[in-house]
Design an enzyme around this catalytic site. Structure first.
Site, PDB file in Angstrom:
ATOM      1  N   LYS A 124      -5.871 -17.780  12.704  1.00 25.41           N
ATOM      2  CA  LYS A 124      -5.928 -16.328  12.468  1.00 25.41           C
ATOM      3  C   LYS A 124      -7.322 -15.874  12.875  1.00 25.41           C
ATOM      4  O   LYS A 124      -8.270 -16.657  12.807  1.00 25.41           O
ATOM      5  CB  LYS A 124      -5.698 -16.013  10.985  1.00 25.41           C
ATOM      6  CG  LYS A 124      -5.192 -14.620  10.741  1.00 25.41           C
ATOM      7  CD  LYS A 124      -3.688 -14.559  10.897  1.00 25.41           C
ATOM      8  CE  LYS A 124      -3.148 -13.166  10.849  1.00 25.41           C
ATOM      9  NZ  LYS A 124      -1.676 -13.171  10.770  1.00 25.41           N
ATOM     10  N   ASP A 164      -1.735  -8.269  14.502  1.00 27.59           N
ATOM     11  CA  ASP A 164      -1.583  -8.242  13.037  1.00 27.59           C
ATOM     12  C   ASP A 164      -2.035  -6.836  12.637  1.00 27.59           C
ATOM     13  O   ASP A 164      -2.013  -5.924  13.478  1.00 27.59           O
ATOM     14  CB  ASP A 164      -2.420  -9.343  12.376  1.00 27.59           C
ATOM     15  CG  ASP A 164      -2.052  -9.577  10.903  1.00 27.59           C
ATOM     16  OD1 ASP A 164      -1.021 -10.198  10.641  1.00 27.59           O
ATOM     17  OD2 ASP A 164      -2.787  -9.093  10.003  1.00 27.59           O
TER      18      ASP A 164
HETATM   19  P1  NDP Z   1       0.061  -2.410  11.037  1.00 25.68           P
HETATM   20  O1  NDP Z   1      -1.387  -2.259  11.260  1.00 25.68           O
HETATM   21  O2  NDP Z   1       1.003  -2.057  12.115  1.00 25.68           O
HETATM   22  O3  NDP Z   1       0.511  -1.624   9.723  1.00 25.68           O
HETATM   23  C1  NDP Z   1      -0.062  -1.885   8.506  1.00 25.68           C
HETATM   24  C2  NDP Z   1       0.507  -0.941   7.475  1.00 25.68           C
HETATM   25  O4  NDP Z   1       0.105  -1.361   6.177  1.00 25.68           O
HETATM   26  C3  NDP Z   1       0.000   0.485   7.656  1.00 25.68           C
HETATM   27  O5  NDP Z   1       0.961   1.390   7.174  1.00 25.68           O
HETATM   28  C4  NDP Z   1      -1.231   0.477   6.750  1.00 25.68           C
HETATM   29  O6  NDP Z   1      -1.625   1.760   6.288  1.00 25.68           O
HETATM   30  C5  NDP Z   1      -0.772  -0.380   5.602  1.00 25.68           C
HETATM   31  N1  NDP Z   1      -1.935  -1.053   5.011  1.00 25.68           N
HETATM   32  C6  NDP Z   1      -2.802  -1.888   5.630  1.00 25.68           C
HETATM   33  N2  NDP Z   1      -3.772  -2.287   4.805  1.00 25.68           N
HETATM   34  C7  NDP Z   1      -3.506  -1.681   3.627  1.00 25.68           C
HETATM   35  C8  NDP Z   1      -4.143  -1.695   2.373  1.00 25.68           C
HETATM   36  N3  NDP Z   1      -5.260  -2.420   2.162  1.00 25.68           N
HETATM   37  N4  NDP Z   1      -3.590  -0.969   1.362  1.00 25.68           N
HETATM   38  C9  NDP Z   1      -2.467  -0.226   1.577  1.00 25.68           C
HETATM   39  N5  NDP Z   1      -1.821  -0.176   2.756  1.00 25.68           N
HETATM   40  C10 NDP Z   1      -2.330  -0.897   3.757  1.00 25.68           C
HETATM   41  O7  NDP Z   1       0.257  -3.955  10.628  1.00 25.68           O
HETATM   42  P2  NDP Z   1       1.587  -4.837  10.622  1.00 25.68           P
HETATM   43  O8  NDP Z   1       2.749  -4.007  10.318  1.00 25.68           O
HETATM   44  O9  NDP Z   1       1.570  -5.662  11.856  1.00 25.68           O
HETATM   45  O10 NDP Z   1       1.293  -5.838   9.413  1.00 25.68           O
HETATM   46  C11 NDP Z   1       1.733  -5.590   8.076  1.00 25.68           C
HETATM   47  C12 NDP Z   1       1.783  -6.894   7.304  1.00 25.68           C
HETATM   48  O11 NDP Z   1       2.702  -7.794   7.955  1.00 25.68           O
HETATM   49  C13 NDP Z   1       0.470  -7.673   7.228  1.00 25.68           C
HETATM   50  O12 NDP Z   1       0.417  -8.352   5.995  1.00 25.68           O
HETATM   51  C14 NDP Z   1       0.595  -8.686   8.341  1.00 25.68           C
HETATM   52  O13 NDP Z   1      -0.225  -9.812   8.137  1.00 25.68           O
HETATM   53  C15 NDP Z   1       2.061  -9.033   8.243  1.00 25.68           C
HETATM   54  N6  NDP Z   1       2.687  -9.623   9.408  1.00 25.68           N
HETATM   55  C16 NDP Z   1       2.623  -9.030  10.623  1.00 25.68           C
HETATM   56  C17 NDP Z   1       3.256  -9.600  11.696  1.00 25.68           C
HETATM   57  C18 NDP Z   1       3.279  -8.955  13.039  1.00 25.68           C
HETATM   58  O14 NDP Z   1       3.923  -9.500  13.935  1.00 25.68           O
HETATM   59  N7  NDP Z   1       2.649  -7.827  13.250  1.00 25.68           N
HETATM   60  C19 NDP Z   1       3.971 -10.882  11.587  1.00 25.68           C
HETATM   61  C20 NDP Z   1       4.041 -11.384  10.227  1.00 25.68           C
HETATM   62  C21 NDP Z   1       3.409 -10.773   9.207  1.00 25.68           C
HETATM   63  P3  NDP Z   1      -2.926   2.481   6.926  1.00 25.68           P
HETATM   64  O15 NDP Z   1      -2.498   2.878   8.291  1.00 25.68           O
HETATM   65  O16 NDP Z   1      -3.215   3.593   6.011  1.00 25.68           O
HETATM   66  O17 NDP Z   1      -4.014   1.433   6.940  1.00 25.68           O
HETATM   67  O1  2IT Z   2       1.230 -13.172  10.407  1.00 28.29           O
HETATM   68  C1  2IT Z   2       1.829 -13.408  11.470  1.00 28.29           C
HETATM   69  O2  2IT Z   2       2.709 -14.268  11.559  1.00 28.29           O
HETATM   70  C2  2IT Z   2       1.464 -12.602  12.646  1.00 28.29           C
HETATM   71  N1  2IT Z   2       0.643 -11.697  12.533  1.00 28.29           N
HETATM   72  C3  2IT Z   2       2.070 -12.916  13.985  1.00 28.29           C
HETATM   73  C4  2IT Z   2       1.358 -14.060  14.639  1.00 28.29           C
HETATM   74  C5  2IT Z   2       1.757 -14.341  16.056  1.00 28.29           C
HETATM   75  O3  2IT Z   2       1.095 -15.227  16.634  1.00 28.29           O
HETATM   76  O4  2IT Z   2       2.687 -13.756  16.584  1.00 28.29           O
END
Ligand code: NDP
Ligand code: 2IT
Length: 445
Positions: A124, A164
């Site tokens: 990460k 992420d």
């Molecule tokens: P994005 O940046 O696209 O979206 C994040 C969302 O979560 C936004 O709505 C944001 O609001 C909110 N958010 C972020 N930080 C906080 C906080 N501290 N408190 C409240 N709300 C918060 O990220 P992703 O959708 O990609 O990621 C979301 C989650 O999914 C994370 O935990 C990530 O690690 C996990 N994840 C992502 C993957 C991927 O492929 N993208 C794969 C697997 C897991 P705001 O805009 O106001 O910050």
């Molecule tokens: O938390 C996760 O699994 C991710 N943000 C995606 C990682 C990736 O390499 O696609």
């Protein structure tokens, strides 16, 4: 191995890293019994070797904002474990990024990737740079400056980053562009790339869709085969949350909440595909706030709140770590919630997890439920290697089959005597055993 001893030792050596301690503690409790049945693990001190990252790069990123001010941020890449394949995991750009957060994420990623059936190690990275309010040019300059330092340490067979929080298609494209310029090769050392330059169909959708495929597997155990009549609370409104909502709506479920760091919306009529299209536009085109949805559709908006007090049958936390605590979990249980499946990484606090397990609800922990994203990243790597692109249908089919197989591994290792599937235990043991066996086979490294 005695869990308390190992944890106390790690806390002493790496103080002030609460998220890292939390993630490690959960896994160690799950695997303690199985670990102690393998004296060869203890003989090789496998537990410390599997908990401590193999390598961490820490560096300063210097960039220039639109007004000509020179700015600095801290950046990191945690290469946690490469026993089963090249380091693999996303990059996070958020003000809260620090070694503890990235160490917890890289640790989780190692076991998640092991569950996917694909050969990927765990990593990460990211920076405390906050993309909020930055212009497109500022984002580009930051991504380029970040890559200028990191490019030496990544590569298609070494370490393959992705997105992420705060890192989506735009940021991946800027980082990958700079990487290519410096490394002078074009082999796809990033996943989540644009479709025109090596990206995979379904990668943007994969985490959200995958979570619902995992959820459907869990629900099947209760004889439920579609989402009709289910009321679904989702947190977040980014990549994971929006595609999760899309799949829930497609399967007939009613999505009543979404959120961002400012607050949440509750739409009693349900967010339908038309309203969701507005959210995609709002978030992707204008990077707006979720409150604007409430202004447009006249629904409830709760400033600063989290959606878990709203009545729902299924909760899908998809924003960030520790966003659902013990009180939230109690409210969900009192309101008749039957399933929680985690789109985010470690969104539920240990107290919340304990409550879910006590009530024996269907609880899918992040490292199993959200593994669809990295799985399609793995499929993107395969397509890049063979220099071919698969169709949407092919990738989606493969994603479904991977999520089914992750569910089967969890059930294999997590089914208790009364038939209850403890997915936390199942995911942790299945992931751990795969990495542990690979490490033992490869000797003391
Ligand atoms: P994005 O940046 O696209 O979206 C994040 C969302 O979560 C936004 O709505 C944001 O609001 C909110 N958010 C972020 N930080 C906080 C906080 N501290 N408190 C409240 N709300 C918060 O990220 P992703 O959708 O990609 O990621 C979301 C989650 O999914 C994370 O935990 C990530 O690690 C996990 N994840 C992502 C993957 C991927 O492929 N993208 C794969 C697997 C897991 P705001 O805009 O106001 O910050
Ligand atoms: O938390 C996760 O699994 C991710 N943000 C995606 C990682 C990736 O390499 O696609």
């Amino acid at each position: 191995m005695k869990v308390e001893q190992v944890i106390n030792n790690l806390k002493g050596r790496f103080p002030n890293e609460p998220e890292y301690h939390q993630a490690v503690e959960e896994v160690l409790h799950s695997i303690e019994e199985v670990y102690n049945e393998h004296p060869e693990f203890e003989k090789q001190n496998l537990i410390e070797r599997i908990c401590i990252p193999e390598r961490i790069f820490t560096f300063r990123v210097t960039w220039v904002d639109d007004k000509g001010n020179v700015k600095t941020n801290m950046a990191y890449r945690v290469q946690h474990n490469n026993a089963i394949g090249p380091y693999k995991g996303g990059m996070r750009f958020h003000a809260s990024v620090c070694p503890s957060v990235l160490k917890f994420l890289a640790f989780e990623q190692t076991f998640k990737n092991a569950l996917t059936t694909l050969p990927m190690g765990g990593a990460k990275g990211g920076s405390d740079f906050s993309p909020k309010g930055k212009s497109n040019e500022e984002i580009m300059r930051f991504c380029q400056a970040f890559m200028l330092e990191l490019w030496h340490h990544i590569g298609p067979e070494t370490d393959v980053p992705a997105g992420d929080i705060g890192v989506g298609g735009r940021e991946v494209a800027y980082m990958y562009g700079m990487y290519k310029k410096l490394a002078r090769e074009n082999t796809g050392t990033f996943t989540g790339k644009g479709l025109g330059f090596g990206g995979s169909l379904i990668r943007p959708e994969a985490t959200g869709y995958g979570n619902i495929y995992f959820l459907m597997n869990m629900l099947k155990y209760k004889g439920i085969t579609d989402l009709k009549g289910q009321v679904v609370a989702i947190s977040g409104s980014g990549n994971v949350a929006t595609y999760t909502a899309e799949k829930v709506i497609e399967l007939g479920g009613k999505v009543v909440t979404l959120s961002d760091s400012s607050g949440y919306i509750y739409d009693a009529d349900g967010i339908d595909s038309e309203k969701l299209a507005y959210i995609f536009e709002l978030k992707n085109l204008y990077r707006g706030r979720i409150k604007e949805y409430a202004d447009k559709y006249g629904c409830k908006y709760v400033e600063g709140g989290r959606p878990w007090s709203e009545k729902c049958t299924i909760a899908l936390p998809s924003a960030t770590q520790n966003e659902l605590n013990g009180d939230d979990a109690e409210m969900l249980m009192n309101n008749g919630c039957i399933a929680v499946s985690e789109g985010a990484n470690m969104p539920s606090t240990p107290e919340a997890v304990e409550i879910f397990l006590k009530h024996k609800i269907l609880y899918g922990p992040g490292k199993a439920a959200n593994a669809g994203g990295v799985s399609v990243s793995g499929l993107e790597m395969t397509q890049n290697s063979i220099k071919l692109s698969w169709t949407k249908e092919e990738v989606d089919e493969k994603l479904k089959s991977i999520m089914n197989s992750i569910h089967a591994s969890c059930a294999e290792y997590g089914t208790e005597k009364d038939g209850f599937v403890n997915y936390v235990k199942g995911a942790n043991i299945a992931g751990f055993m795969k990495v542990a066996k690979a490490m033992i086979a490869q000797g003391v490294l």
